[in-house]
Design a protein around this motif. Structure first.
Motif, PDB file in Angstrom:
ATOM      1  N   GLY A  50       0.762  -1.242   0.000  1.00 43.06           N
ATOM      2  CA  GLY A  50       0.000   0.000   0.000  1.00 43.06           C
ATOM      3  C   GLY A  50       0.788   1.284   0.000  1.00 43.06           C
ATOM      4  N   ASP A  51       2.127   1.238   0.093  1.00 43.55           N
ATOM      5  CA  ASP A  51       2.908   2.480   0.058  1.00 43.55           C
ATOM      6  C   ASP A  51       2.911   3.049  -1.353  1.00 43.55           C
ATOM      7  N   ASP A  52       2.856   4.377  -1.461  1.00 40.92           N
ATOM      8  CA  ASP A  52       2.918   5.025  -2.772  1.00 40.92           C
ATOM      9  C   ASP A  52       4.346   5.175  -3.272  1.00 40.92           C
ATOM     10  N   GLU A  53       5.303   5.095  -2.336  1.00 41.71           N
ATOM     11  CA  GLU A  53       6.710   5.166  -2.710  1.00 41.71           C
ATOM     12  C   GLU A  53       7.510   4.192  -1.865  1.00 41.71           C
ATOM     13  N   VAL A  54       8.433   3.482  -2.501  1.00 44.15           N
ATOM     14  CA  VAL A  54       9.311   2.539  -1.820  1.00 44.15           C
ATOM     15  C   VAL A  54      10.736   2.829  -2.254  1.00 44.15           C
ATOM     16  N   ARG A  55      11.669   2.875  -1.297  1.00 46.51           N
ATOM     17  CA  ARG A  55      13.068   3.153  -1.622  1.00 46.51           C
ATOM     18  C   ARG A  55      13.873   1.853  -1.591  1.00 46.51           C
ATOM     19  N   VAL A  56      14.630   1.607  -2.663  1.00 45.33           N
ATOM     20  CA  VAL A  56      15.463   0.407  -2.747  1.00 45.33           C
ATOM     21  C   VAL A  56      16.925   0.798  -2.844  1.00 45.33           C
ATOM     22  N   ASP A  57      17.774  -0.058  -2.276  1.00 48.27           N
ATOM     23  CA  ASP A  57      19.211   0.201  -2.277  1.00 48.27           C
ATOM     24  C   ASP A  57      19.938  -1.128  -2.095  1.00 48.27           C
ATOM     25  N   GLY A  58      21.260  -1.109  -2.227  1.00 50.62           N
ATOM     26  CA  GLY A  58      22.040  -2.322  -2.017  1.00 50.62           C
ATOM     27  C   GLY A  58      23.326  -2.311  -2.820  1.00 50.62           C
ATOM     28  N   ASP A  59      24.291  -3.127  -2.391  1.00 45.06           N
ATOM     29  CA  ASP A  59      25.566  -3.234  -3.101  1.00 45.06           C
ATOM     30  C   ASP A  59      25.447  -4.246  -4.236  1.00 45.06           C
ATOM     31  N   GLY A  60      25.994  -3.873  -5.393  1.00 45.96           N
ATOM     32  CA  GLY A  60      25.980  -4.775  -6.538  1.00 45.96           C
ATOM     33  C   GLY A  60      24.586  -5.124  -7.006  1.00 45.96           C
ATOM     34  N   LEU A  61      23.677  -4.179  -6.907  1.00 42.70           N
ATOM     35  CA  LEU A  61      22.272  -4.439  -7.207  1.00 42.70           C
ATOM     36  C   LEU A  61      22.059  -4.741  -8.688  1.00 42.70           C
ATOM     37  N   LEU A  62      21.287  -5.773  -8.961  1.00 42.47           N
ATOM     38  CA  LEU A  62      20.854  -6.101 -10.316  1.00 42.47           C
ATOM     39  C   LEU A  62      19.343  -5.939 -10.384  1.00 42.47           C
ATOM     40  N   ALA A  63      18.882  -5.202 -11.387  1.00 45.74           N
ATOM     41  CA  ALA A  63      17.452  -4.941 -11.523  1.00 45.74           C
ATOM     42  C   ALA A  63      16.992  -5.270 -12.930  1.00 45.74           C
ATOM     43  N   THR A  64      15.803  -5.862 -13.025  1.00 40.95           N
ATOM     44  CA  THR A  64      15.211  -6.185 -14.322  1.00 40.95           C
ATOM     45  C   THR A  64      13.758  -5.760 -14.349  1.00 40.95           C
ATOM     46  N   ASP A  65      13.232  -5.567 -15.559  1.00 35.52           N
ATOM     47  CA  ASP A  65      11.819  -5.214 -15.703  1.00 35.52           C
ATOM     48  C   ASP A  65      10.988  -6.468 -15.902  1.00 35.52           C
ATOM     49  N   GLN A  66       9.723  -6.283 -16.279  1.00 36.04           N
ATOM     50  CA  GLN A  66       8.794  -7.406 -16.421  1.00 36.04           C
ATOM     51  C   GLN A  66       9.195  -8.379 -17.524  1.00 36.04           C
ATOM     52  N   SER A  67      10.063  -7.947 -18.445  1.00 37.07           N
ATOM     53  CA  SER A  67      10.522  -8.814 -19.531  1.00 37.07           C
ATOM     54  C   SER A  67      11.876  -9.442 -19.242  1.00 37.07           C
ATOM     55  N   GLY A  68      12.430  -9.149 -18.079  1.00 38.77           N
ATOM     56  CA  GLY A  68      13.752  -9.673 -17.744  1.00 38.77           C
ATOM     57  C   GLY A  68      14.883  -8.827 -18.274  1.00 38.77           C
ATOM     58  N   GLU A  69      14.568  -7.660 -18.821  1.00 42.63           N
ATOM     59  CA  GLU A  69      15.597  -6.772 -19.350  1.00 42.63           C
ATOM     60  C   GLU A  69      16.197  -5.937 -18.227  1.00 42.63           C
ATOM     61  N   PRO A  70      17.514  -5.701 -18.252  1.00 42.22           N
ATOM     62  CA  PRO A  70      18.157  -4.917 -17.196  1.00 42.22           C
ATOM     63  C   PRO A  70      17.605  -3.495 -17.121  1.00 42.22           C
ATOM     64  N   VAL A  71      17.519  -2.991 -15.899  1.00 41.76           N
ATOM     65  CA  VAL A  71      17.095  -1.617 -15.651  1.00 41.76           C
ATOM     66  C   VAL A  71      18.195  -0.952 -14.832  1.00 41.76           C
ATOM     67  N   ARG A  72      18.613   0.248 -15.252  1.00 39.07           N
ATOM     68  CA  ARG A  72      19.670   0.954 -14.542  1.00 39.07           C
ATOM     69  C   ARG A  72      19.129   2.255 -13.966  1.00 39.07           C
ATOM     70  N   PHE A  73      19.524   2.528 -12.710  1.00 39.67           N
ATOM     71  CA  PHE A  73      19.115   3.773 -12.062  1.00 39.67           C
ATOM     72  C   PHE A  73      20.074   4.046 -10.915  1.00 39.67           C
ATOM     73  N   ALA A  74      20.103   5.306 -10.500  1.00 39.43           N
ATOM     74  CA  ALA A  74      20.974   5.714  -9.402  1.00 39.43           C
ATOM     75  C   ALA A  74      20.399   5.229  -8.078  1.00 39.43           C
ATOM     76  N   LEU A  75      21.314   4.884  -7.150  1.00 38.81           N
ATOM     77  CA  LEU A  75      20.910   4.386  -5.836  1.00 38.81           C
ATOM     78  C   LEU A  75      21.271   5.387  -4.741  1.00 38.81           C
ATOM     79  N   PRO A  76      20.471   5.443  -3.684  1.00 39.42           N
ATOM     80  CA  PRO A  76      19.201   4.735  -3.473  1.00 39.42           C
ATOM     81  C   PRO A  76      18.131   5.262  -4.420  1.00 39.42           C
ATOM     82  N   ALA A  77      17.202   4.387  -4.804  1.00 40.53           N
ATOM     83  CA  ALA A  77      16.215   4.737  -5.820  1.00 40.53           C
ATOM     84  C   ALA A  77      14.808   4.741  -5.248  1.00 40.53           C
TER      85      ALA A  77
END
Length: 378
Positions: free
Chosen positions: A37-64
């Motif tokens: 139910g939160d409208d915003e969630v902050r994610v962070d971490g070392d060596g973070l790997l992120a993908t979208d719904q298709s499994g494609e990599p997503v890049r963004f600055a951390l913390p995001a």
């Protein structure tokens, strides 16, 4: 791909280290809702790997910050239907660290965040939320077994759901990595893969804080009978901190709570004890108001007033002036394992197997093995 890789690595690691020489078992994974139910969630971490719904990599600055954007998510200037995040160590969500994989999806309200991780890792992050790992080790082991059993049962029951477990008292309280310690890990490791079964299937392994002297049967709380959840005497919790409690509440506040729950009690002036069951707990209360008398089930009464306020249905009530005074025993629904009773039984020298056999007298302690399990009788 990211999810599969990191969950697999965690599973292999635990299987290689659990049990100290026992044969490895097929490790379960679970999906736990950690944010809803939160409208915003902050994610962070070392060596973070992120993908979208298709499994494609997503890049963004951390913390995001990840925000709800209509029926999608917004992160780093991109709009996604799903964001999956993993790390070789841990992922931080709203300042708390979690093992395994984190999945974020838009929900009916806000963002739903799910932590998918090996069952045994989940249990290590649960122990100090439900009891203290500083309790006698046999009580920690007993808690590990009942919590593992509960999780396995819920995973089967919710097989088609987005997640298997809540991280709150709605299921089991789970806090990620923040309060893990070596004693919690030991209790989980030394019972690795062990669950309680009946008829070859995981039981509904309910537990509670303090039974107040006698545990309850399931049918008195939820209306269904389970042969392995019997009412047993429990003198071991009688001297514990939460055994006896007292609450004083204004009748006006109670009246407001009842009205908010759809129970018309205008001019509440008395609350009377109704029937009790064979465990000594109230089954109903009678609310006396200017409109007459209304019977309310005791479990409903407790839910309306608050589980932390009315700690059990084993209580007396007296109205004095414009206040109601509740004096009771025990904390929780009373079904299954009594946690404070387990602590004392362990301190008195009982093993976790003996403790489990006392509170679940017809269940069988079983070690999961390729999903089948081999009996390890008490």
């Amino acid at each position: 791909m990211v999810r599969a890789l990191f969950v697999l690595l965690a599973v292999v690691f635990f299987a290689a280290t659990a049990g100290g020489g026992t044969a490895p078992f097929r490790q379960e994974t679970v999906r736990v809702a950690i944010v809803k139910g939160d409208d915003e969630v902050r994610v962070d971490g070392d060596g973070l790997l992120a993908t979208d719904q298709s499994g494609e990599p997503v890049r963004f600055a951390l913390p995001a910050p990840v925000r709800r954007a209509g029926d999608a998510l917004s992160v780093g200037g991109r709009v996604l239907r799903r964001l999956t995040v993993a790390s070789p160590s841990t992922v931080t969500v709203n300042g708390k660290r979690y093992r395994g994989v984190i999945e974020l999806v838009p929900a009916d309200k806000g963002i739903l965040v799910i932590n998918e991780l090996p069952l045994e890792d989940y249990l290590v992050g649960l122990i100090n939320c439900e009891i203290s790992s500083q309790w006698p080790m046999e009580s920690v082991k007993a808690q590990a077994v009942v919590a593992r059993t509960y999780a396995v049962y819920q995973k089967k029951a919710r097989a088609g759901a987005v997640y298997h477990l809540e991280s709150t008292v709605l299921d089991q309280v789970y806090g990620g990595c923040e309060i893990e310690d070596s004693r919690a890990a030991r209790g989980v490791r030394e019972t690795a893969g062990e669950i309680l079964t009946w008829g070859g299937q995981p039981i509904q392994a309910f537990y509670h804080s303090n039974c107040g002297g006698r545990t309850e049967v399931a049918e008195n709380v939820w209306g269904f009978k389970l042969p392995y959840l019997k009412s047993v005497d429990c003198a071991y919790c009688s001297d514990m901190p939460s055994t006896r409690w007292e609450q004083t509440l204004p009748l006006k506040k109670l009246e407001s709570l009842f009205r908010g729950a759809g129970i018309a009690v205008s001019g509440l002036r008395d609350i009377r004890e109704g029937k009790r069951n064979n465990s000594g707990r109230l089954t109903e209360l009678v609310l006396v108001s200017s409109r007459g008398s209304t019977a309310v089930p005791a479990v409903t009464f407790r839910k309306i007033v608050g589980y932390t306020v009315i700690k059990s249905t084993n209580f007396l009530v007296k109205v004095r002036g414009d206040e109601a005074v509740f004096t009771g025993m025990g904390y929780g629904h009373g079904v299954g394992l009594c946690q404070w009773g387990t602590k004392q039984r362990a301190a008195d020298g009982f093993s976790y197997r003996e403790i489990l056999s006392y509170y679940f007298p017809e269940a069988v302690l079983t070690r999961m093995d390729d999903g089948q399990g081999s009996d390890a009788r008490y």
